[in-house]
Write an enzyme that holds these catalytic residues in place. Sequence first.
Site, PDB file in Angstrom:
ATOM      1  N   ASP A   9       0.873  -1.171   0.000  1.00  0.00           N
ATOM      2  CA  ASP A   9       0.000   0.000   0.000  1.00  0.00           C
ATOM      3  C   ASP A   9       0.921   1.236   0.000  1.00  0.00           C
ATOM      4  O   ASP A   9       2.112   1.120   0.304  1.00  0.00           O
ATOM      5  CB  ASP A   9      -0.870  -0.031   1.265  1.00  0.00           C
ATOM      6  N   ASP A  11      -0.282   5.138   0.776  1.00  0.00           N
ATOM      7  CA  ASP A  11      -0.598   6.168   1.776  1.00  0.00           C
ATOM      8  C   ASP A  11      -0.654   5.572   3.172  1.00  0.00           C
ATOM      9  O   ASP A  11      -1.434   4.656   3.438  1.00  0.00           O
ATOM     10  CB  ASP A  11      -1.926   6.842   1.431  1.00  0.00           C
ATOM     11  N   GLU A  18      -1.105  11.272   4.545  1.00  0.00           N
ATOM     12  CA  GLU A  18      -2.486  11.750   4.669  1.00  0.00           C
ATOM     13  C   GLU A  18      -2.596  13.113   5.351  1.00  0.00           C
ATOM     14  O   GLU A  18      -3.143  14.051   4.775  1.00  0.00           O
ATOM     15  CB  GLU A  18      -3.364  10.720   5.412  1.00  0.00           C
ATOM     16  N   GLY A  53     -10.193   9.999  -3.179  1.00  0.00           N
ATOM     17  CA  GLY A  53     -10.401  11.432  -2.957  1.00  0.00           C
ATOM     18  C   GLY A  53     -11.760  11.927  -3.423  1.00  0.00           C
ATOM     19  O   GLY A  53     -12.416  12.718  -2.723  1.00  0.00           O
ATOM     20  N   ARG A  83      -8.879  17.008  -9.606  1.00  0.00           N
ATOM     21  CA  ARG A  83      -7.723  17.275 -10.482  1.00  0.00           C
ATOM     22  C   ARG A  83      -6.841  18.364  -9.862  1.00  0.00           C
ATOM     23  O   ARG A  83      -5.614  18.277  -9.871  1.00  0.00           O
ATOM     24  CB  ARG A  83      -8.197  17.707 -11.876  1.00  0.00           C
ATOM     25  N   THR A 122      -2.840   0.454  -4.416  1.00  0.00           N
ATOM     26  CA  THR A 122      -3.298   1.618  -3.663  1.00  0.00           C
ATOM     27  C   THR A 122      -4.571   2.202  -4.246  1.00  0.00           C
ATOM     28  O   THR A 122      -4.887   2.004  -5.418  1.00  0.00           O
ATOM     29  CB  THR A 122      -2.201   2.704  -3.642  1.00  0.00           C
ATOM     30  N   ASN A 128       0.055  10.492  -8.118  1.00  0.00           N
ATOM     31  CA  ASN A 128       0.517  10.701  -6.739  1.00  0.00           C
ATOM     32  C   ASN A 128       1.576   9.667  -6.363  1.00  0.00           C
ATOM     33  O   ASN A 128       2.553   9.978  -5.677  1.00  0.00           O
ATOM     34  CB  ASN A 128      -0.647  10.576  -5.752  1.00  0.00           C
ATOM     35  N   ASP A 183      -1.592  -0.252   6.316  1.00  0.00           N
ATOM     36  CA  ASP A 183      -1.597   0.584   7.519  1.00  0.00           C
ATOM     37  C   ASP A 183      -2.993   0.800   8.084  1.00  0.00           C
ATOM     38  O   ASP A 183      -3.124   1.411   9.139  1.00  0.00           O
ATOM     39  CB  ASP A 183      -1.004   1.972   7.212  1.00  0.00           C
TER      40      ASP A 183
HETATM   41  C1  XBP Z   1      -5.516   6.007   0.252  1.00  0.00           C
HETATM   42  C2  XBP Z   1      -6.665   6.861   0.118  1.00  0.00           C
HETATM   43  C3  XBP Z   1      -6.652   7.882  -0.919  1.00  0.00           C
HETATM   44  C4  XBP Z   1      -5.870   9.134  -0.591  1.00  0.00           C
HETATM   45  C5  XBP Z   1      -6.230  10.207  -1.604  1.00  0.00           C
HETATM   46  O1  XBP Z   1      -5.926   4.785   0.869  1.00  0.00           O
HETATM   47  O2  XBP Z   1      -7.649   6.695   0.796  1.00  0.00           O
HETATM   48  O3  XBP Z   1      -7.966   8.260  -1.114  1.00  0.00           O
HETATM   49  O4  XBP Z   1      -6.221   9.619   0.677  1.00  0.00           O
HETATM   50  O5  XBP Z   1      -5.998   9.785  -2.889  1.00  0.00           O
HETATM   51  P1  XBP Z   1      -4.995   3.487   0.829  1.00  0.00           P
HETATM   52  P2  XBP Z   1      -6.762  10.405  -4.154  1.00  0.00           P
HETATM   53  O6  XBP Z   1      -3.736   3.850   1.559  1.00  0.00           O
HETATM   54  O7  XBP Z   1      -5.752   2.439   1.591  1.00  0.00           O
HETATM   55  O8  XBP Z   1      -4.794   3.113  -0.612  1.00  0.00           O
HETATM   56  O9  XBP Z   1      -7.209  11.793  -3.793  1.00  0.00           O
HETATM   57  O10 XBP Z   1      -5.748  10.382  -5.255  1.00  0.00           O
HETATM   58  O11 XBP Z   1      -7.935   9.516  -4.433  1.00  0.00           O
HETATM   59 MG    MG Z   2      -3.016   3.154   3.395  1.00  0.00          MG
END
Ligand code: XBP
Ligand code: MG
Length: 253
Positions: A9, A11, A18, A53, A83, A122, A128, A183
């Site tokens: 993963d 984030d 985050e 997001g 975007r 992810t 990103n 996580d």
């Molecule tokens: C990651 C997320 C994503 C990011 C934002 O979760 O929840 O939504 O916060 O990304 P994980 P975008 O770690 O479980 O993959 O704004 O690009 O969607």
């Molecule tokens: Mg995560």
Amino acid sequence: MQLKALLFDVDGTLADTERDGHRVAFNAAFSEYGLDWQWDVALYGQLLAVTGGKERMHYYVDAFRSDYVKPADFVELVAALHRAKTRHYTRMLQEGGIPMRSGVVRLLKEVRDAGLRLAIATTTTPENVTALLRHSLADDANDWFEVIAAGDIVPAKKPAADIYLWAMQQMQLKPEACFAFEDSENGLRSSLGAGLKTLVTINDYTRNQPFSGAVAVLSDLGEPGQSPLILAGHLCGQDYVNLTAIRRWHAAD
Ligand code: XBP
Ligand code: MG
């Protein structure tokens, strides 16, 4: 079955993106569009219940902003905001970077040297991931990962298992040959749903979430001389998370 690949993963697992990354970028996008939406650290913790997001913005309006009158083109507005948010987020990474979490760089190097295969699974947008890997890991770090499964590539985001299943399909690997790193509860549900043994390293947003089914729950991967805190399970006789520990978790019943 022999361990062939590790799936990560992004984030919260590779880096703490985050609170000081995504959240700040969302707020910058809201200001840019003249909206009075501002997500503070505590509110963002609640919003993380929803991954993605765009999905998170819809959830915010539906659950927290009953005063907001949605325009007819609200779906397009959210897409445009997203975007803008991606632009702010990738620029932030380019300008300062968000460091990798403890042990991540060391473990990735060990795994590469051992010839194991690597992939990303992810919910976040592909740009990103690319920006984080390039600016916070190494110039060529995108090439370290054979598959980068990200964002809208599957319609159902975590906690659905789809993103992990998609990554393994691309690699032509069965879950028994893989091992995952997560996580969050949503992430763990996704990886377990795909049949993957999973190690959880918590962060401030996820430390109180339930993680039953994980091989272990740790504060982080740790480094030599800096062992992680163990919240559940054990380190397989190692002082920090290395390939020996991962092979033992993977082989255990
Ligand atoms: C990651 C997320 C994503 C990011 C934002 O979760 O929840 O939504 O916060 O990304 P994980 P975008 O770690 O479980 O993959 O704004 O690009 O969607
Ligand atoms: Mg995560």
